[in-house]
Motif scaffolding. Structure first.
Motif, mmCIF file in Angstrom:
data_model
loop_
_atom_site.group_PDB
_atom_site.id
_atom_site.type_symbol
_atom_site.label_atom_id
_atom_site.label_comp_id
_atom_site.label_asym_id
_atom_site.label_seq_id
_atom_site.Cartn_x
_atom_site.Cartn_y
_atom_site.Cartn_z
ATOM 1 N N ARG A 1 0.838 -1.212 0.000
ATOM 2 C CA ARG A 1 0.000 0.000 0.000
ATOM 3 C C ARG A 1 0.867 1.255 0.000
ATOM 4 O O ARG A 1 0.541 2.261 -0.667
ATOM 5 C CB ARG A 1 -0.915 -0.009 1.237
ATOM 6 C CG ARG A 1 -1.971 -1.099 1.185
ATOM 7 C CD ARG A 1 -2.992 -0.926 2.291
ATOM 8 N NE ARG A 1 -3.981 -1.974 2.245
ATOM 9 C CZ ARG A 1 -4.988 -2.002 1.408
ATOM 10 N NH1 ARG A 1 -5.125 -1.028 0.517
ATOM 11 N NH2 ARG A 1 -5.864 -2.992 1.421
ATOM 12 N N ARG B 1 3.822 1.545 -1.334
ATOM 13 C CA ARG B 1 4.348 1.675 -2.693
ATOM 14 C C ARG B 1 3.274 2.211 -3.658
ATOM 15 O O ARG B 1 3.563 3.050 -4.529
ATOM 16 C CB ARG B 1 4.840 0.296 -3.162
ATOM 17 C CG ARG B 1 5.532 0.253 -4.508
ATOM 18 C CD ARG B 1 6.892 0.922 -4.427
ATOM 19 N NE ARG B 1 6.769 2.304 -4.909
ATOM 20 C CZ ARG B 1 7.680 3.229 -4.686
ATOM 21 N NH1 ARG B 1 8.760 2.959 -3.971
ATOM 22 N NH2 ARG B 1 7.533 4.447 -5.153
ATOM 23 N N GLU B 2 2.045 1.731 -3.423
ATOM 24 C CA GLU B 2 0.946 2.187 -4.287
ATOM 25 C C GLU B 2 0.691 3.682 -4.122
ATOM 26 O O GLU B 2 0.528 4.430 -5.115
ATOM 27 C CB GLU B 2 -0.322 1.396 -3.933
ATOM 28 C CG GLU B 2 -1.514 1.722 -4.813
ATOM 29 C CD GLU B 2 -2.737 0.932 -4.388
ATOM 30 O OE1 GLU B 2 -3.690 0.862 -5.186
ATOM 31 O OE2 GLU B 2 -2.743 0.391 -3.249
ATOM 32 N N ASP C 1 3.540 5.677 -5.677
ATOM 33 C CA ASP C 1 3.489 5.655 -7.146
ATOM 34 C C ASP C 1 2.455 6.659 -7.673
ATOM 35 O O ASP C 1 2.699 7.381 -8.650
ATOM 36 C CB ASP C 1 3.142 4.241 -7.624
ATOM 37 C CG ASP C 1 4.303 3.281 -7.448
ATOM 38 O OD1 ASP C 1 5.432 3.760 -7.216
ATOM 39 O OD2 ASP C 1 4.068 2.053 -7.521
ATOM 40 N N SER D 1 -3.338 6.865 -12.909
ATOM 41 C CA SER D 1 -3.534 6.215 -11.614
ATOM 42 C C SER D 1 -4.551 6.929 -10.754
ATOM 43 O O SER D 1 -5.016 6.386 -9.745
ATOM 44 C CB SER D 1 -2.186 6.130 -10.878
ATOM 45 O OG SER D 1 -1.628 7.424 -10.722
ATOM 46 N N ASP E 1 -7.913 5.185 -9.963
ATOM 47 C CA ASP E 1 -8.018 4.026 -9.057
ATOM 48 C C ASP E 1 -9.026 4.339 -7.946
ATOM 49 O O ASP E 1 -8.838 5.300 -7.187
ATOM 50 C CB ASP E 1 -6.647 3.719 -8.449
ATOM 51 C CG ASP E 1 -6.625 2.400 -7.680
ATOM 52 O OD1 ASP E 1 -7.719 1.890 -7.358
ATOM 53 O OD2 ASP E 1 -5.518 1.897 -7.406
ATOM 54 N N THR F 1 -4.689 6.025 0.592
ATOM 55 C CA THR F 1 -5.593 4.888 0.312
ATOM 56 C C THR F 1 -6.167 4.384 1.636
ATOM 57 O O THR F 1 -5.493 4.427 2.672
ATOM 58 C CB THR F 1 -4.840 3.750 -0.404
ATOM 59 O OG1 THR F 1 -5.749 2.699 -0.694
ATOM 60 C CG2 THR F 1 -3.715 3.192 0.444
#
Length: 450
Positions: free
Chosen positions: A43, A45-46, A49, A76, A79, A142
């Protein structure tokens, strides 16, 4: 139960069970920590990014390009698991948020509370902020609510795993304990049989090559060696008793001859006493020889179906005159008990029991015969001084004469003969005190049906 729980096997079973339970719990703990770390890193890393994509859009086209990128949900930013907030230098732009979260650190993502749905309570999230050169602030993150679902699912899996582990560990520990207990009891039973005089007893073969198998082989080798030594000793004793019978017979004949040639008087009285001693010595040798044959199992098998109660009643009747002459009340109560046994041996054993009671008991003897288990039992109870518990095992061995018997005639072979007859028939002889606590001795001859 307390004795069982304090046993070595129970301790071993408990130790194995706890060791398996602790090892399983430790493995599950580290597995859960490792999986949570992997999910958190993914998460993080997400989020980073997505932030880098948005910063690239900002650096390409400035704040307008970034707002367009976010509003159009390009790349992205589309998302649904990602929320974005752009604050300052214009109207606040929110993507998948009701309001921008507060106290979001820069650098690495950190846990914060966010509200994604109106009227919904704040939820846990992972977010990072970046201050832009135009004075605005970009927040990207997130929701981590799914981690809670993961924890719940993992907790359910742990509960099921621990339940299965407890069941399997307990079953394995009990099985191991049963196997160890069975093999140790087999060795102990063999040692017990050897201690009781059964030198043919051996530990059953398993040939598994472990420590127990090694112990079994050594135990059987020791038993075979003891059997050989005892057999040789019995042979020597039997041969000695057999060889001494002829000199004793000649001695008795010489005493009789001398007695006929001397007139009545002190010399005749001395010869009479010598004749009595020679008779006692001959009886002792005969009994010792019979006992050696019984213990070496070299006697012929003459077992037949007989009524133990009737044999017991006949022997008691034979001793009634002697008991009456000695001022002893002899009572006999029997029931029909059919067993396969050697009548002569059983009669000799019962005679020895009653004879002992007459010699060393009090003024009352109760003889009884009744069915018991898969055979019958004969009990002889007297009200004499009895035998101390510490001396009872010694009383049934050869030539053992207790202190209160040394002034009476006898060779210390009577109870040894009874015990040998019992063993030859697969039974046993027990000595105990009276159940009512009064002085006396209770002898019980157990004989199986055969």
């Amino acid at each position: 139960m307390r004795r069982l729980l304090s046993s070595t096997v129970a301790g071993l079973v408990l130790a194995i069970f706890l060791a398996q339970l602790v090892s399983t719990g430790t493995a599950l703990y580290f597995l859960r920590a490792q999986m949570a770390s992997i999910i958190h890193q993914g998460r993080t890393r997400e989020v980073l990014d997505v932030r880098d994509d948005l910063l690239a859009a900002y650096y390409d086209g400035g704040g307008a390009e970034l707002r367009q990128y976010i509003a159009a949900r390009q790349g992205s930013a589309d998302d649904p698991a990602i929320f974005i907030a752009l604050l300052g230098n214009g109207p606040t732009l929110l993507n998948n948020l009701v309001q921008a979260p507060a106290n979001v650190p820069s650098g690495n993502p950190a846990r914060v509370k966010v509200t994604q749905q109106p009227q919904a309570p704040p939820i846990d999230a992972l977010a990072v902020s970046s201050d832009l050169s135009d004075g605005s602030r970009l927040i990207v993150g997130t929701a981590t609510e799914s981690e809670l679902h993961f924890d719940i699912a993992f907790a359910e899996a742990i509960g099921l795993t621990i339940a299965l582990t407890v069941l399997i560990a307990l079953s394995a520990a009990l099985t191991l304990g049963y196997v160890i207990s069975r093999r140790t009891h087999a060795i102990a039973e063999t040692a017990e049989a050897l201690a009781e005089g059964d030198f043919a007893a051996r530990v059953p073969r398993e040939n598994v090559g472990d420590g127990f198998d090694h112990l079994r082989r050594q135990m059987n080798l020791m038993a075979e060696r003891i059997d050989v030594l005892v057999g040789e000793l019995r042979g020597v004793a039997g041969s000695l008793a057999h060889d001494l019978r002829s000199p004793v017979a000649r001695l008795s004949a010489s005493i009789d001859t001398a007695a006929m040639k001397v007139p009545e008087g002190p010399a005749a009285d001395a010869l009479q006493l010598a004749r009595q001693d020679a008779d006692a010595l001959e009886a002792m040798l005969t009994t010792a020889l019979e006992l050696s044959r019984l213990e070496s199992a070299t006697v012929a098998d003459r077992r037949s179906l007989l009524d133990l109660g009737a044999v017991c009643a006949d022997i008691a009747e034979l001793y009634e005159p002697l008991a009456e002459q000695s001022g002893i009340e002899l009572q006999c109560s029997t029931a029909k008990v059919e067993i396969r046994a050697d009548r002569e041996m059983v009669s000799r054993a019962l005679s020895n029991l009653i004879d002992n009671a007459i010699k060393y008991g009090g003024d009352r003897i109760d003889v009884a015969c009744y069915p018991a288990g898969d055979g019958g039992e004969v009990t002889v109870i007297d009200n004499g001084p009895g035998i101390a518990e510490a001396d009872r095992a010694r009383a049934v061995t050869r030539f053992s004469r207790l202190d209160n018997a040394r002034t009476r005639p006898g060779a210390g072979l009577g109870l040894a003969m009874v015990a040998a007859v019992a063993r030859l028939h697969g039974g046993k002889l027990d000595l105990s005190g009276r159940p009512d606590g009064q002085p006396g001795l209770v002898t019980v001859l157990h004989l199986p049906h055969g």
